[in-house]
Scaffold this motif. Structure first.
Motif, PDB file in Angstrom:
ATOM      1  N   ALA A 122      54.575  66.701  31.477  1.00 18.09           N
ATOM      2  CA  ALA A 122      54.175  66.916  32.965  1.00 18.09           C
ATOM      3  C   ALA A 122      53.487  68.114  33.039  1.00 18.09           C
ATOM      4  CB  ALA A 122      55.781  66.954  33.449  1.00 18.09           C
ATOM      5  N   GLY A 123      52.395  67.672  33.950  1.00 20.79           N
ATOM      6  CA  GLY A 123      51.492  68.979  34.200  1.00 20.79           C
ATOM      7  C   GLY A 123      51.401  68.861  35.713  1.00 20.79           C
ATOM      8  N   VAL A 124      51.287  70.274  36.248  1.00 18.55           N
ATOM      9  CA  VAL A 124      51.524  70.678  37.718  1.00 18.55           C
ATOM     10  C   VAL A 124      50.127  70.739  38.397  1.00 18.55           C
ATOM     11  CG1 VAL A 124      52.335  72.090  39.567  1.00 18.55           C
ATOM     12  CG2 VAL A 124      53.615  71.587  37.408  1.00 18.55           C
ATOM     13  N   ARG A 152      44.186  98.108  52.771  1.00 17.42           N
ATOM     14  CA  ARG A 152      44.753  98.395  53.948  1.00 17.42           C
ATOM     15  C   ARG A 152      45.308  97.477  54.691  1.00 17.42           C
ATOM     16  NH1 ARG A 152      39.126  98.809  53.200  1.00 17.42           N
ATOM     17  NH2 ARG A 152      39.375 101.060  53.128  1.00 17.42           N
ATOM     18  N   GLY A 153      46.249  96.711  54.173  1.00 11.05           N
ATOM     19  CA  GLY A 153      47.188  95.639  54.917  1.00 11.05           C
ATOM     20  C   GLY A 153      46.527  94.312  55.126  1.00 11.05           C
ATOM     21  N   GLU A 154      45.434  94.104  54.673  1.00  7.64           N
ATOM     22  CA  GLU A 154      44.749  92.694  54.957  1.00  7.64           C
ATOM     23  C   GLU A 154      45.511  91.862  54.153  1.00  7.64           C
ATOM     24  OE1 GLU A 154      42.014  93.955  51.619  1.00  7.64           O
ATOM     25  OE2 GLU A 154      43.227  94.851  53.174  1.00  7.64           O
ATOM     26  N   ALA A 155      45.819  90.338  54.621  1.00  9.74           N
ATOM     27  CA  ALA A 155      46.336  89.618  54.103  1.00  9.74           C
ATOM     28  C   ALA A 155      45.476  88.861  53.022  1.00  9.74           C
ATOM     29  CB  ALA A 155      46.686  88.304  55.009  1.00  9.74           C
ATOM     30  N   LEU A 156      45.811  88.859  51.782  1.00  9.70           N
ATOM     31  CA  LEU A 156      44.985  88.375  50.657  1.00  9.70           C
ATOM     32  C   LEU A 156      45.082  86.832  50.589  1.00  9.70           C
ATOM     33  CD1 LEU A 156      45.590  91.118  47.773  1.00  9.70           C
ATOM     34  CD2 LEU A 156      43.571  90.692  49.382  1.00  9.70           C
ATOM     35  N   ALA A 157      46.343  86.161  50.910  1.00  3.26           N
ATOM     36  CA  ALA A 157      46.675  85.172  50.711  1.00  3.26           C
ATOM     37  C   ALA A 157      46.576  84.094  51.802  1.00  3.26           C
ATOM     38  CB  ALA A 157      47.882  84.618  50.339  1.00  3.26           C
ATOM     39  N   THR A 158      45.449  83.582  52.170  1.00  2.05           N
ATOM     40  CA  THR A 158      45.093  82.932  53.445  1.00  2.05           C
ATOM     41  C   THR A 158      45.115  81.307  53.372  1.00  2.05           C
ATOM     42  OG1 THR A 158      42.614  82.656  52.998  1.00  2.05           O
ATOM     43  CG2 THR A 158      43.467  84.691  54.188  1.00  2.05           C
ATOM     44  N   LYS A 159      45.487  80.667  51.978  1.00  2.00           N
ATOM     45  CA  LYS A 159      45.604  79.488  51.716  1.00  2.00           C
ATOM     46  C   LYS A 159      46.805  79.049  51.064  1.00  2.00           C
ATOM     47  CE  LYS A 159      41.193  78.909  52.777  1.00  2.00           C
ATOM     48  NZ  LYS A 159      40.564  78.365  53.862  1.00  2.00           N
ATOM     49  N   SER A 160      47.287  77.745  51.109  1.00  2.00           N
ATOM     50  CA  SER A 160      48.305  77.443  50.355  1.00  2.00           C
ATOM     51  C   SER A 160      48.280  76.281  49.503  1.00  2.00           C
ATOM     52  CB  SER A 160      49.421  76.829  51.598  1.00  2.00           C
ATOM     53  OG  SER A 160      49.820  77.989  52.557  1.00  2.00           O
ATOM     54  N   LEU A 161      49.204  76.328  48.669  1.00  2.56           N
ATOM     55  CA  LEU A 161      48.871  75.210  47.499  1.00  2.56           C
ATOM     56  C   LEU A 161      50.054  74.064  47.795  1.00  2.56           C
ATOM     57  CD1 LEU A 161      48.185  77.232  44.232  1.00  2.56           C
ATOM     58  CD2 LEU A 161      46.516  75.880  45.512  1.00  2.56           C
ATOM     59  N   ARG A 162      49.518  72.996  47.379  1.00  5.65           N
ATOM     60  CA  ARG A 162      50.350  71.942  47.340  1.00  5.65           C
ATOM     61  C   ARG A 162      50.776  71.796  45.982  1.00  5.65           C
ATOM     62  NH1 ARG A 162      50.271  66.540  51.304  1.00  5.65           N
ATOM     63  NH2 ARG A 162      52.217  65.732  50.568  1.00  5.65           N
ATOM     64  N   LEU A 163      51.948  71.877  45.268  1.00  7.32           N
ATOM     65  CA  LEU A 163      52.162  71.531  43.956  1.00  7.32           C
ATOM     66  C   LEU A 163      52.537  70.111  43.454  1.00  7.32           C
ATOM     67  CD1 LEU A 163      53.686  74.825  42.815  1.00  7.32           C
ATOM     68  CD2 LEU A 163      51.107  74.191  43.029  1.00  7.32           C
ATOM     69  N   VAL A 164      51.601  69.323  42.850  1.00  8.81           N
ATOM     70  CA  VAL A 164      51.970  68.039  42.595  1.00  8.81           C
ATOM     71  C   VAL A 164      52.274  67.584  41.160  1.00  8.81           C
ATOM     72  CG1 VAL A 164      51.044  65.766  42.748  1.00  8.81           C
ATOM     73  CG2 VAL A 164      50.852  67.113  44.825  1.00  8.81           C
ATOM     74  N   LYS A 165      53.366  67.250  40.709  1.00  9.07           N
ATOM     75  CA  LYS A 165      53.583  67.054  39.339  1.00  9.07           C
ATOM     76  C   LYS A 165      53.012  65.639  38.813  1.00  9.07           C
ATOM     77  CE  LYS A 165      57.562  65.936  38.138  1.00  9.07           C
ATOM     78  NZ  LYS A 165      59.318  66.059  37.817  1.00  9.07           N
ATOM     79  N   GLY A 166      52.301  65.639  37.910  1.00  8.54           N
ATOM     80  CA  GLY A 166      51.685  64.619  37.196  1.00  8.54           C
ATOM     81  C   GLY A 166      52.272  64.226  35.701  1.00  8.54           C
ATOM     82  N   SER A 167      53.184  63.301  35.525  1.00  9.08           N
ATOM     83  CA  SER A 167      53.775  63.101  34.095  1.00  9.08           C
ATOM     84  C   SER A 167      53.217  61.823  33.523  1.00  9.08           C
ATOM     85  CB  SER A 167      55.288  62.735  34.386  1.00  9.08           C
ATOM     86  OG  SER A 167      55.914  63.866  35.166  1.00  9.08           O
ATOM     87  N   HIS A 168      53.142  61.894  32.099  1.00  3.11           N
ATOM     88  CA  HIS A 168      52.782  60.816  31.381  1.00  3.11           C
ATOM     89  C   HIS A 168      53.862  60.623  30.354  1.00  3.11           C
ATOM     90  CE1 HIS A 168      49.322  63.164  33.061  1.00  3.11           C
ATOM     91  NE2 HIS A 168      48.522  61.995  32.682  1.00  3.11           N
ATOM     92  N   HIS A 196      49.534  75.122  30.159  1.00  2.00           N
ATOM     93  CA  HIS A 196      50.111  74.304  31.472  1.00  2.00           C
ATOM     94  C   HIS A 196      49.624  73.157  31.860  1.00  2.00           C
ATOM     95  CE1 HIS A 196      53.363  77.486  31.147  1.00  2.00           C
ATOM     96  NE2 HIS A 196      52.383  78.556  31.231  1.00  2.00           N
ATOM     97  N   THR A 197      48.888  73.274  33.132  1.00  3.33           N
ATOM     98  CA  THR A 197      48.211  72.288  33.725  1.00  3.33           C
ATOM     99  C   THR A 197      47.069  71.727  32.617  1.00  3.33           C
ATOM    100  OG1 THR A 197      48.869  73.017  35.697  1.00  3.33           O
ATOM    101  CG2 THR A 197      47.000  71.494  35.696  1.00  3.33           C
ATOM    102  N   SER A 198      46.346  72.753  32.067  1.00  2.69           N
ATOM    103  CA  SER A 198      45.013  72.197  31.378  1.00  2.69           C
ATOM    104  C   SER A 198      45.365  71.584  29.974  1.00  2.69           C
ATOM    105  CB  SER A 198      44.026  73.525  31.400  1.00  2.69           C
ATOM    106  OG  SER A 198      43.708  74.033  32.493  1.00  2.69           O
ATOM    107  N   ALA A 238      58.532  72.756  35.060  1.00  2.78           N
ATOM    108  CA  ALA A 238      58.226  71.215  35.223  1.00  2.78           C
ATOM    109  C   ALA A 238      58.513  70.436  34.076  1.00  2.78           C
ATOM    110  CB  ALA A 238      56.756  70.969  35.768  1.00  2.78           C
ATOM    111  N   ARG A 239      59.181  69.229  33.963  1.00  2.97           N
ATOM    112  CA  ARG A 239      59.481  68.122  33.254  1.00  2.97           C
ATOM    113  C   ARG A 239      59.317  66.829  33.656  1.00  2.97           C
ATOM    114  NH1 ARG A 239      58.908  72.601  31.178  1.00  2.97           N
ATOM    115  NH2 ARG A 239      60.575  73.451  29.679  1.00  2.97           N
ATOM    116  N   ILE A 240      59.174  65.812  33.099  1.00  2.00           N
ATOM    117  CA  ILE A 240      59.283  64.492  33.514  1.00  2.00           C
ATOM    118  C   ILE A 240      60.600  64.250  33.720  1.00  2.00           C
ATOM    119  CG2 ILE A 240      59.403  63.474  31.380  1.00  2.00           C
ATOM    120  CD1 ILE A 240      57.637  61.132  32.258  1.00  2.00           C
ATOM    121  N   SER A 241      60.934  63.465  34.924  1.00  2.00           N
ATOM    122  CA  SER A 241      62.263  63.031  35.073  1.00  2.00           C
ATOM    123  C   SER A 241      62.201  61.638  34.667  1.00  2.00           C
ATOM    124  CB  SER A 241      62.441  62.938  36.618  1.00  2.00           C
ATOM    125  OG  SER A 241      61.509  61.835  37.403  1.00  2.00           O
ATOM    126  N   GLU A 242      63.535  61.156  34.775  1.00  2.00           N
ATOM    127  CA  GLU A 242      64.045  59.820  34.341  1.00  2.00           C
ATOM    128  C   GLU A 242      63.394  58.897  35.443  1.00  2.00           C
ATOM    129  OE1 GLU A 242      68.199  59.371  33.845  1.00  2.00           O
ATOM    130  OE2 GLU A 242      68.411  60.967  32.526  1.00  2.00           O
TER     131      GLU A 242
END
Length: 545
Positions: free
Chosen positions: A333-335, A236-252, A52-54, A301-305
């Protein structure tokens, strides 16, 4: 099996020190670093390495000149410091590249560009890469493909990398140092307990295996946040996800070659973004990238027109011969999984990485999540991650990858003492051709690029092209396909044509189909290793059956 490899035999769960989730550049780099420090490592990748991205980057080893405008001095410096470390580690898949920035007076003023390039030259020490300079485009060869209004420009240095092969080389080195790496193997559940993680791994054929690990590394890239919210279970119920990702598509887009020289271009656009036009695969030009926020599954993810039109339009602002959508022969396209920082413009979102450690207040098995990052800083990211793992496990083990070669990068057995990465590679090509004069020149260069010093392992005792087996597609012989299957986890035609190489660009649909059919047939008739099917089956790399 090396003494510190994962214990892959016997009944019950497979035990390891660190389970790495994700086979992109960060996951493979972390597995390599950890294994080299002596920890028992298991990596699970749901698809193919760099699927994918790499494998969908702009394929540059660079500091990121444009990030200076966002005052990302620390990121740029860190990346600039890594450029030459990487170039020296694998001169067959990475090499210096000169970039030309034509000056457009309606964009950034010349003094600002000169200042930025001066900083770029001096933020980190350079031994291999030459410095920047001004250039007269009316006389310099790089001015010929450009419109006549572009009369002056600036030239600076960065590096090029075969991104997908970089991932595979890290995986090969990790395996050589004792890690177990499983492609097409999904982690479907990971439960944190006091001292260990208990995970379920599912192979492509549905077979499952239980794994215990003293620490877990979440290097799932675009899926890192989803992994913490849907697969990893807290103790024991603690939240593992404390950050959020912003996915940005880069197309070539890839088009037939736009220019004959060996420099690349960096073009400034009216929207204040930049695009690159880069010599690619001998016959082509690679143009990219875009920055489009993505909502939904990154896998689709795909490149758009509109992106294709944008890249063509911006390149055509500079080239005498317009780039048209009909010219596009391939696109991808990579994300980018960027750490959310509330920047309004996707182009302004930081490309730096954050390593988040979590031990549930010292009461749970260690978890490390990788947020963000860029391919240029993967080695430093992996080094920092391994330091963090050691700290959480209470087992400091020294770093080792700075100055280490990647597989195939140590060329001294072919050329003697190393000099400069780019000239060393040319010496390798000459040495391979002299030792194997029966190999066509074009094939010598392609195989040297792909495998570096490992080319001897591929050729083996062959004394003629006939000894390499049948030619499945032009310049692609059975010996190489078997080598990829046996040593590089290649299972399908796409693995070979678009990730282990870019031969798919050079082949016709019929030729690509022949490669795919050969790989499918080989997987059926001569499976490399079986997939795991029950609790007592041995687990090995390369589950292609």
């Amino acid at each position: 099996m090396p003494a510190h490899a994962a214990d892959a035999t016997g009944p019950g769960p497979l035990a390891c020190d660190v389970l790495v989730v994700g086979g992109g550049i960060n996951g493979a780099g972390i597995a390599r670093d950890l294994a080299g420090r002596g920890w028992r490592v298991l990596l699970a990748e749901a698809d193919d390495f760099a699927a994918h991205t790499s494998s969908s980057s702009t394929k540059l080893i660079h500091g990121g000149l444009r990030y200076l405008e966002y005052y990302e001095f620390s990121l740029v410096r860190k990346a600039l410091q890594e450029r030459e470390v990487l170039l020296k580690s694998a001169p067959h898949i990475m090499w210096p590249l000169r970039f030309v920035m034509p000056h457009d007076p309606s964009m950034r003023p010349a003094w600002l560009i000169r200042l930025g390039i001066f900083l770029y030259d001096h933020l980190a020490k350079r031994e291999v890469l030459p410095g920047s300079r001004g250039v007269d485009l009316t006389t310099h060869a790089t001015g010929a493909p450009l419109k006549p209004e572009f009369t002056r420009g600036f030239v600076y240095s960065d590096g090029w990398v075969d991104d997908a092969r970089l991932v595979v080389l890290n995986a090969i080195d990790a395996r050589a140092k004792g890690a177990t790496l499983l492609t097409r193997t999904r982690v479907t559940r990971a439960e944190r307990r006091e001292r260990t993680w208990h995970a379920t791994l599912q192979a492509e054929d549905g077979g499952e295996r239980q794994v215990t690990a003293r620490a877990l590394v979440n290097a799932a890239g675009p899926w890192a946040e989803a992994f913490l919210r849907g697969v990893a279970l807290p103790a024991r119920g603690e939240a593992l996800a404390t950050k959020s990702l912003r996915l940005v598509k880069g197309s070539h887009i890839v088009v037939p070659r736009c220019f004959a020289h060996d420099h690349a271009y960096i073009f400034q656009n009216p929207d204040k973004r930049i695009i690159f036009a880069i010599p690619y695969e001998r016959d082509f030009t690679l143009i990219g990238t875009t920055d489009v926020e993505l909502h939904g599954d990154p896998r689709g993810a795909r490149i758009s027109e509109s992106e294709t039109a944008y890249l063509c339009e911006q390149a055509s602002r500079y080239f005498r011969r317009p780039v048209r959508t009909a010219d596009v022969v391939w696109s991808y396209a990579g994300v980018r999984p960027l750490l959310e920082d509330d920047a309004g413009d996707p182009s302004a979102v930081t490309r730096d990485y954050l390593l988040e450690t979590n031990t549930a207040g010292g009461q749970g098995a260690p978890l490390l999540s990788v947020w963000g990052g860029k391919i240029t800083t993967f080695r430093k990211l992996a080094e920092d991650a391994a330091d963090d793992i050691g700290r959480m496990l209470g087992e400091h083990r020294p770093a080792w990858t700075h100055g280490a070669f990647l597989p195939g990068g140590e060329l001294s057995g072919w050329i003697g003492t190393a000099q400069k990465p780019d000239t060393d590679f040319e010496r390798l090509v000459h040495a391979v051709g002299a030792r194997h004069p029966w190999l066509p020149t074009v094939l010598v260069r392609r195989l040297s690029r792909a495998y570096g010093a490992r080319i001897g392992e591929l050729i083996g005792t062959a004394q003629s092209l006939a000894d390499l087996g049948a030619e499945i597609a032009p310049g692609l012989y059975e010996a190489e396909l078997n080598f990829l299957r046996q040593t590089e986890w290649a299972c399908t035609g796409d693995d070979v044509l678009w990730r282990r190489s870019k031969l798919g660009l050079h082949y016709t649909p019929a030729e690509r189909a022949r490669v795919g059919a050969w790989m499918d047939r080989a997987a059926t008739e001569h499976p490399v290793t079986p997939t795991f099917v029950d609790q007592t089956t041995e687990m090995k790399d390369t589950p292609c059956s």
